[in-house]
Write a protein that holds these residues in place. Structure first.
Motif, PDB file in Angstrom:
ATOM      1  N   VAL A  56       0.830  -1.214   0.000  1.00  0.00           N
ATOM      2  CA  VAL A  56       0.000   0.000   0.000  1.00  0.00           C
ATOM      3  C   VAL A  56       0.863   1.262   0.000  1.00  0.00           C
ATOM      4  O   VAL A  56       0.725   2.097  -0.900  1.00  0.00           O
ATOM      5  N   PRO A  57       1.767   1.458   0.954  1.00  0.00           N
ATOM      6  CA  PRO A  57       2.590   2.671   0.894  1.00  0.00           C
ATOM      7  C   PRO A  57       3.578   2.669  -0.274  1.00  0.00           C
ATOM      8  O   PRO A  57       3.885   3.733  -0.811  1.00  0.00           O
ATOM      9  N   VAL A  58       4.045   1.502  -0.669  1.00  0.00           N
ATOM     10  CA  VAL A  58       4.974   1.446  -1.802  1.00  0.00           C
ATOM     11  C   VAL A  58       4.304   2.027  -3.052  1.00  0.00           C
ATOM     12  O   VAL A  58       4.861   2.907  -3.720  1.00  0.00           O
ATOM     13  N   PHE A  59       3.114   1.553  -3.351  1.00  0.00           N
ATOM     14  CA  PHE A  59       2.411   2.078  -4.528  1.00  0.00           C
ATOM     15  C   PHE A  59       1.852   3.473  -4.271  1.00  0.00           C
ATOM     16  O   PHE A  59       1.669   4.248  -5.207  1.00  0.00           O
ATOM     17  N   GLY A  60       1.610   3.796  -3.005  1.00  0.00           N
ATOM     18  CA  GLY A  60       1.208   5.157  -2.673  1.00  0.00           C
ATOM     19  C   GLY A  60       2.297   6.159  -3.016  1.00  0.00           C
ATOM     20  O   GLY A  60       2.032   7.233  -3.576  1.00  0.00           O
ATOM     21  N   PHE A  61       3.546   5.819  -2.691  1.00  0.00           N
ATOM     22  CA  PHE A  61       4.667   6.689  -3.062  1.00  0.00           C
ATOM     23  C   PHE A  61       4.801   6.779  -4.576  1.00  0.00           C
ATOM     24  O   PHE A  61       5.111   7.848  -5.115  1.00  0.00           O
ATOM     25  N   ALA A  62       4.568   5.671  -5.258  1.00  0.00           N
ATOM     26  CA  ALA A  62       4.639   5.686  -6.725  1.00  0.00           C
ATOM     27  C   ALA A  62       3.576   6.613  -7.307  1.00  0.00           C
ATOM     28  O   ALA A  62       3.855   7.396  -8.218  1.00  0.00           O
ATOM     29  N   VAL A  63       2.359   6.544  -6.777  1.00  0.00           N
ATOM     30  CA  VAL A  63       1.283   7.414  -7.246  1.00  0.00           C
ATOM     31  C   VAL A  63       1.632   8.869  -6.974  1.00  0.00           C
ATOM     32  O   VAL A  63       1.524   9.723  -7.861  1.00  0.00           O
ATOM     33  N   ALA A  64       2.045   9.164  -5.752  1.00  0.00           N
ATOM     34  CA  ALA A  64       2.380  10.548  -5.388  1.00  0.00           C
ATOM     35  C   ALA A  64       3.516  11.085  -6.264  1.00  0.00           C
ATOM     36  O   ALA A  64       3.491  12.249  -6.670  1.00  0.00           O
ATOM     37  N   GLY A  65       4.470  10.232  -6.562  1.00  0.00           N
ATOM     38  CA  GLY A  65       5.581  10.660  -7.410  1.00  0.00           C
ATOM     39  C   GLY A  65       5.149  10.965  -8.831  1.00  0.00           C
ATOM     40  O   GLY A  65       5.545  11.988  -9.403  1.00  0.00           O
ATOM     41  N   THR A  66       4.335  10.100  -9.402  1.00  0.00           N
ATOM     42  CA  THR A  66       3.901  10.335 -10.784  1.00  0.00           C
ATOM     43  C   THR A  66       2.938  11.510 -10.888  1.00  0.00           C
ATOM     44  O   THR A  66       2.864  12.163 -11.921  1.00  0.00           O
ATOM     45  N   MET A  67       2.215  11.787  -9.807  1.00  0.00           N
ATOM     46  CA  MET A  67       1.291  12.919  -9.809  1.00  0.00           C
ATOM     47  C   MET A  67       1.966  14.206  -9.330  1.00  0.00           C
ATOM     48  O   MET A  67       1.342  15.262  -9.331  1.00  0.00           O
ATOM     49  N   ARG A  68       3.204  14.086  -8.887  1.00  0.00           N
ATOM     50  CA  ARG A  68       3.983  15.218  -8.377  1.00  0.00           C
ATOM     51  C   ARG A  68       3.283  15.925  -7.204  1.00  0.00           C
ATOM     52  O   ARG A  68       3.219  17.152  -7.158  1.00  0.00           O
ATOM     53  N   VAL A  69       2.792  15.114  -6.264  1.00  0.00           N
ATOM     54  CA  VAL A  69       2.132  15.671  -5.082  1.00  0.00           C
ATOM     55  C   VAL A  69       2.806  15.223  -3.781  1.00  0.00           C
ATOM     56  O   VAL A  69       2.249  15.414  -2.707  1.00  0.00           O
ATOM     57  N   THR A  70       3.996  14.677  -3.900  1.00  0.00           N
ATOM     58  CA  THR A  70       4.679  14.113  -2.734  1.00  0.00           C
ATOM     59  C   THR A  70       4.838  15.120  -1.600  1.00  0.00           C
ATOM     60  O   THR A  70       4.769  14.757  -0.437  1.00  0.00           O
ATOM     61  N   GLY A  71       5.027  16.378  -1.913  1.00  0.00           N
ATOM     62  CA  GLY A  71       5.219  17.392  -0.882  1.00  0.00           C
ATOM     63  C   GLY A  71       3.941  18.054  -0.408  1.00  0.00           C
ATOM     64  O   GLY A  71       3.980  18.901   0.492  1.00  0.00           O
ATOM     65  N   ASP A  72       2.792  17.688  -0.966  1.00  0.00           N
ATOM     66  CA  ASP A  72       1.524  18.292  -0.549  1.00  0.00           C
ATOM     67  C   ASP A  72       1.183  17.880   0.883  1.00  0.00           C
ATOM     68  O   ASP A  72       1.443  16.750   1.307  1.00  0.00           O
ATOM     69  N   THR A  73       0.567  18.796   1.586  1.00  0.00           N
ATOM     70  CA  THR A  73       0.253  18.570   3.001  1.00  0.00           C
ATOM     71  C   THR A  73      -0.592  17.325   3.214  1.00  0.00           C
ATOM     72  O   THR A  73      -0.314  16.519   4.109  1.00  0.00           O
ATOM     73  N   TRP A  74      -1.624  17.133   2.385  1.00  0.00           N
ATOM     74  CA  TRP A  74      -2.503  15.980   2.568  1.00  0.00           C
ATOM     75  C   TRP A  74      -1.757  14.667   2.377  1.00  0.00           C
ATOM     76  O   TRP A  74      -2.051  13.673   3.041  1.00  0.00           O
ATOM     77  N   VAL A  75      -0.762  14.659   1.504  1.00  0.00           N
ATOM     78  CA  VAL A  75       0.045  13.457   1.289  1.00  0.00           C
ATOM     79  C   VAL A  75       0.964  13.228   2.488  1.00  0.00           C
ATOM     80  O   VAL A  75       1.080  12.103   2.988  1.00  0.00           O
ATOM     81  N   LEU A  76       1.603  14.281   2.951  1.00  0.00           N
ATOM     82  CA  LEU A  76       2.509  14.160   4.096  1.00  0.00           C
ATOM     83  C   LEU A  76       1.767  13.715   5.357  1.00  0.00           C
ATOM     84  O   LEU A  76       2.262  12.861   6.106  1.00  0.00           O
ATOM     85  N   VAL A  77       0.578  14.266   5.576  1.00  0.00           N
ATOM     86  CA  VAL A  77      -0.228  13.844   6.726  1.00  0.00           C
ATOM     87  C   VAL A  77      -0.629  12.379   6.565  1.00  0.00           C
ATOM     88  O   VAL A  77      -0.562  11.598   7.526  1.00  0.00           O
TER      89      VAL A  77
END
Length: 156
Positions: A56-77
């Motif tokens: 789950v987190p592995v593919f979550g990081f992949a999604v966040a990376g491809t969407m370029r939202v890794t640094g967004d607050t909702w992702v970090l929380v």
């Protein structure tokens, strides 16, 4: 590629976290009944799917990376809450279940079918119920954050 990673991420969350949430929630009631066979089964489900849940987190990081939202607050929380949920599972739920199995005399390594214990202390069941509730609440909050995505402008 985002859609592929997102699909895998969501499927992994449903197929891995769901069984852990349900089995962990059923464990305290089975402990109160002293049902050794059910306790072993629920513990095994939680333990095995906890490992599967790493996807789950592995593919979550992949999604966040491809969407370029890794640094967004909702992702970090969400990442932080996921880490806390994993810690609750690994440090509180699984060891609590294992200790309860030992107390009932239903060691998780035994595969003899076991019996039913007669006298069970309900305090471990109450503690497990509480930490399982915290685990499930954390995942519920993460799920809501993944859907609402406050402040997101991705349009996905």
């Amino acid at each position: 590629m985002s859609k592929v990673f997102l699909s895998i991420h969501v499927l992994a969350a449903i197929l891995a976290v769901g069984p852990v949430a349900v089995a962990a929630s059923m464990f305290p009631a089975a402990l109160r009944r002293g049902d050794a066979g059910t306790l072993r089964l629920l513990y095994r489900i939680c333990r095995v799917y906890a490992w599967v849940g790493i996807a789950v987190p592995v593919f979550g990081f992949a999604v966040a990376g491809t969407m370029r939202v890794t640094g967004d607050t909702w992702v970090l929380v969400s990442i932080g809450l996921t880490a806390v949920a994993a810690a609750v599972l690994v440090l509180l739920v699984l060891p609590g279940q294992r200790a309860a199995l030992a107390e009932v005399g239903a060691e998780p390594v035994a595969e003899d079918g076991g019996g039913v214990a007669t006298a069970v202390d309900t305090r471990p069941a109450a503690r497990l119920g509480m930490v399982t509730g915290v685990f499930n609440l954390l995942w519920a909050v993460v799920t809501v954050l993944m859907i609402i995505r406050p402040g997101s402008s991705t349009g996905v």
